[in-house]
Scaffold this motif. Structure first.
Motif, PDB file in Angstrom:
ATOM      1  N   ARG A  86      43.967  10.269  13.657  1.00 18.43           N
ATOM      2  CA  ARG A  86      43.462   9.008  14.198  1.00 18.43           C
ATOM      3  C   ARG A  86      43.186   8.025  13.075  1.00 18.43           C
ATOM      4  N   THR A  87      43.093   6.754  13.436  1.00 17.27           N
ATOM      5  CA  THR A  87      42.798   5.731  12.447  1.00 17.27           C
ATOM      6  C   THR A  87      41.307   5.718  12.144  1.00 17.27           C
ATOM      7  N   LEU A  88      40.941   5.038  11.078  1.00 14.77           N
ATOM      8  CA  LEU A  88      39.539   4.951  10.697  1.00 14.77           C
ATOM      9  C   LEU A  88      38.725   4.195  11.751  1.00 14.77           C
ATOM     10  N   ASP A  89      39.343   3.199  12.380  1.00  8.50           N
ATOM     11  CA  ASP A  89      38.642   2.444  13.428  1.00  8.50           C
ATOM     12  C   ASP A  89      38.295   3.328  14.614  1.00  8.50           C
ATOM     13  N   ASP A  90      39.209   4.230  14.979  1.00  8.06           N
ATOM     14  CA  ASP A  90      38.928   5.145  16.089  1.00  8.06           C
ATOM     15  C   ASP A  90      37.773   6.080  15.757  1.00  8.06           C
ATOM     16  N   VAL A  91      37.788   6.611  14.530  1.00  8.26           N
ATOM     17  CA  VAL A  91      36.721   7.515  14.119  1.00  8.26           C
ATOM     18  C   VAL A  91      35.381   6.796  14.069  1.00  8.26           C
ATOM     19  N   GLN A  92      35.376   5.577  13.494  1.00  6.28           N
ATOM     20  CA  GLN A  92      34.140   4.819  13.398  1.00  6.28           C
ATOM     21  C   GLN A  92      33.617   4.421  14.773  1.00  6.28           C
ATOM     22  N   CYS A  93      34.533   4.089  15.691  1.00  2.00           N
ATOM     23  CA  CYS A  93      34.123   3.713  17.049  1.00  2.00           C
ATOM     24  C   CYS A  93      33.467   4.885  17.767  1.00  2.00           C
ATOM     25  N   GLU A  94      34.059   6.074  17.646  1.00  2.00           N
ATOM     26  CA  GLU A  94      33.469   7.254  18.274  1.00  2.00           C
ATOM     27  C   GLU A  94      32.120   7.597  17.645  1.00  2.00           C
ATOM     28  N   LYS A  95      32.028   7.459  16.337  1.00  3.49           N
ATOM     29  CA  LYS A  95      30.772   7.753  15.648  1.00  3.49           C
ATOM     30  C   LYS A  95      29.690   6.763  16.048  1.00  3.49           C
ATOM     31  N   ASP A  96      30.060   5.488  16.126  1.00  2.71           N
ATOM     32  CA  ASP A  96      29.095   4.465  16.534  1.00  2.71           C
ATOM     33  C   ASP A  96      28.620   4.690  17.968  1.00  2.71           C
ATOM     34  N   THR A  97      29.545   5.040  18.855  1.00  2.00           N
ATOM     35  CA  THR A  97      29.177   5.285  20.250  1.00  2.00           C
ATOM     36  C   THR A  97      28.233   6.477  20.378  1.00  2.00           C
ATOM     37  N   SER A  98      28.515   7.552  19.614  1.00  2.00           N
ATOM     38  CA  SER A  98      27.683   8.741  19.688  1.00  2.00           C
ATOM     39  C   SER A  98      26.273   8.473  19.173  1.00  2.00           C
ATOM     40  N   TRP A  99      26.156   7.868  18.015  1.00  2.00           N
ATOM     41  CA  TRP A  99      24.825   7.613  17.459  1.00  2.00           C
ATOM     42  C   TRP A  99      24.083   6.540  18.242  1.00  2.00           C
ATOM     43  N   ARG A 100      24.798   5.572  18.763  1.00  2.00           N
ATOM     44  CA  ARG A 100      24.139   4.542  19.571  1.00  2.00           C
ATOM     45  C   ARG A 100      23.529   5.152  20.828  1.00  2.00           C
ATOM     46  N   ARG A 101      24.240   6.079  21.457  1.00  2.00           N
ATOM     47  CA  ARG A 101      23.704   6.737  22.641  1.00  2.00           C
ATOM     48  C   ARG A 101      22.462   7.558  22.297  1.00  2.00           C
ATOM     49  N   ARG A 102      22.488   8.256  21.160  1.00  2.00           N
ATOM     50  CA  ARG A 102      21.352   9.089  20.764  1.00  2.00           C
ATOM     51  C   ARG A 102      20.138   8.249  20.383  1.00  2.00           C
ATOM     52  N   VAL A 103      20.347   7.148  19.662  1.00  2.00           N
ATOM     53  CA  VAL A 103      19.221   6.318  19.227  1.00  2.00           C
ATOM     54  C   VAL A 103      18.623   5.547  20.407  1.00  2.00           C
ATOM     55  N   LEU A 104      19.473   4.995  21.263  1.00  2.00           N
ATOM     56  CA  LEU A 104      18.963   4.232  22.409  1.00  2.00           C
ATOM     57  C   LEU A 104      18.283   5.131  23.428  1.00  2.00           C
ATOM     58  N   LYS A 105      18.565   6.419  23.396  1.00  2.00           N
ATOM     59  CA  LYS A 105      17.852   7.343  24.274  1.00  2.00           C
ATOM     60  C   LYS A 105      16.399   7.501  23.836  1.00  2.00           C
ATOM     61  N   VAL A 106      16.132   7.306  22.547  1.00  7.02           N
ATOM     62  CA  VAL A 106      14.779   7.394  22.016  1.00  7.02           C
ATOM     63  C   VAL A 106      14.098   6.029  22.034  1.00  7.02           C
ATOM     64  N   TYR A 107      14.762   5.029  21.492  1.00  2.00           N
ATOM     65  CA  TYR A 107      14.232   3.665  21.491  1.00  2.00           C
ATOM     66  C   TYR A 107      14.659   2.979  22.796  1.00  2.00           C
ATOM     67  N   ASN A 108      13.980   3.293  23.865  1.00  2.00           N
ATOM     68  CA  ASN A 108      14.391   2.833  25.195  1.00  2.00           C
ATOM     69  C   ASN A 108      13.401   1.857  25.818  1.00  2.00           C
ATOM     70  N   LYS A 109      12.705   1.083  24.992  1.00  4.41           N
ATOM     71  CA  LYS A 109      11.803   0.077  25.544  1.00  4.41           C
ATOM     72  C   LYS A 109      12.598  -1.083  26.148  1.00  4.41           C
ATOM     73  N   VAL A 110      11.966  -1.770  27.110  1.00  2.77           N
ATOM     74  CA  VAL A 110      12.582  -2.920  27.755  1.00  2.77           C
ATOM     75  C   VAL A 110      11.753  -4.168  27.458  1.00  2.77           C
ATOM     76  N   GLU A 111      12.243  -5.298  27.921  1.00  2.00           N
ATOM     77  CA  GLU A 111      11.586  -6.568  27.598  1.00  2.00           C
ATOM     78  C   GLU A 111      10.176  -6.652  28.161  1.00  2.00           C
ATOM     79  N   SER A 112       9.937  -6.013  29.308  1.00  5.45           N
ATOM     80  CA  SER A 112       8.609  -6.078  29.920  1.00  5.45           C
ATOM     81  C   SER A 112       7.552  -5.318  29.115  1.00  5.45           C
ATOM     82  N   ASP A 113       7.958  -4.489  28.158  1.00  4.62           N
ATOM     83  CA  ASP A 113       7.004  -3.746  27.339  1.00  4.62           C
ATOM     84  C   ASP A 113       6.446  -4.564  26.179  1.00  4.62           C
TER      85      ASP A 113
END
Length: 306
Positions: A86-113
């Motif tokens: 795979r290209t570097l963009d594909d690898v970086q995209c998958e890595k970004d998606t995986s870590w973004r899902r993990r971090v946003l699962k923890v930092y899950n505050k909304v605007e009303s907070d």
């Protein structure tokens, strides 16, 4: 050198860089080259800040001598574990998606907070900085990972509560979408049924008009003339409303209230309480005294004790 010369030179350098991305960084042979007989695809070095490609023959030759070799363009170490089809963009995209899902699962505050929009935007910017550092393997990446882990342990209960709230919201949205889909399907079925009935009414109208012309009947039916006068579709809708009203069950008989209205509950005073007690109504129905009196009456009736 003129501005045009600088522009032309920059364009040529960009073209060279883009063309080098689809060639082996060592032997400069592309995957679709006619002289490329031994290899069919190029491997991409998926390491950060590299992304250059190498053919299989060069990779096997270089890695047979040592465990890693430097990239000719950026001096980034090339290892077998970092090579991918795979290209570097594909690898970086998958890595970004995986870590973004993990971090946003923890930092899950909304605007009303938050008290205001500025604090919420600062919070989102902090989250994006954490994701960027981890994905791009910045020097502070390990600190960011530890920060995410400590934040999750410290605010575990609040995170779980917000996750459940988010799940409820998503469930409500899914139910609303399903309801809208069912409503759209219902309207579609009604439209198809209406079109079918309109076509049947028009067909009957043409058939009866032909019968009138042939002398088989005196005139067209009154309901068909009315449908032609008011519009076939409007007449079909009127008939559908009539059928729905006839199918709706009618309400049962209503209770006729007395002229003075329902009698209000009488307030029990001491005199009335004594009267009821003397009549036997003062003893609760579920008490032992009532059961004992009923038993005695039953025994008297059976054995005729006077």
């Amino acid at each position: 050198m003129t501005a045009a010369g600088h522009f032309e030179q920059s364009q040529n350098s960009e073209a060279d860089d883009s063309s080098s991305l689809f060639k082996c960084a060592i032997c400069q042979i592309s995957a679709d080259d006619s002289s490329n007989i031994t290899q069919s695809s190029l491997f991409t070095n998926a390491a950060i800040n590299c992304g250059h490609q190498f053919c299989s023959s060069c990779v096997e030759r270089e890695l047979s001598r040592k465990k890693a070799f430097p990239c000719p363009y950026c001096e980034t170490p090339v290892k077998r574990v970092t090579l991918s089809t795979r290209t570097l963009d594909d690898v970086q995209c998958e890595k970004d998606t995986s870590w973004r899902r993990r971090v946003l699962k923890v930092y899950n505050k909304v605007e009303s907070d938050f008290a205001n929009l500025l604090e919420y935007n600062n919070y989102l910017e902090e989250v994006e900085d954490i994701i960027f550092c981890i994905v791009n393997e910045e020097p502070t990446a390990e600190d960011c990972k530890a920060k995410v882990k400590s934040y999750e342990e410290k605010h575990k209960s609040a995170i779980v509560i917000r996750q459940s709230q988010r799940a409820d919201e998503e469930r409500c949205i899914a139910d609303r979408i399903a309801s809208e889909k069912r409503e759209a399907e219902r309207r579609k079925r009604e439209f198809i049924e209406e079109e079918r009935e309109v076509a049947q009414v028009k067909k009957r109208m043409r058939h009866q008009q032909q019968q009138v012309l042939l002398g088989e009947r005196e005139e067209v039916a009154a309901e068909l003339r009315q449908a032609q006068l008011h519009g076939y579709r409007n007449e079909v809708r009127r008939q559908q409303k009539g059928r729905k009203a006839a199918a709706t069950p009618s309400e049962g008989p209503r209770v006729r209230y007395p002229d003075g209205g329902l009698s209000k509950e009488t307030k029990i005073n001491r005199e009335m309480y004594q009267k009821r007690q003397s009549a036997g109504a003062g003893v609760p129905s579920g008490s032992i005294a009532v059961k004992e009196r009923a038993w005695n009456e039953a025994v008297d009736s059976l054995f005729c004790v006077r």
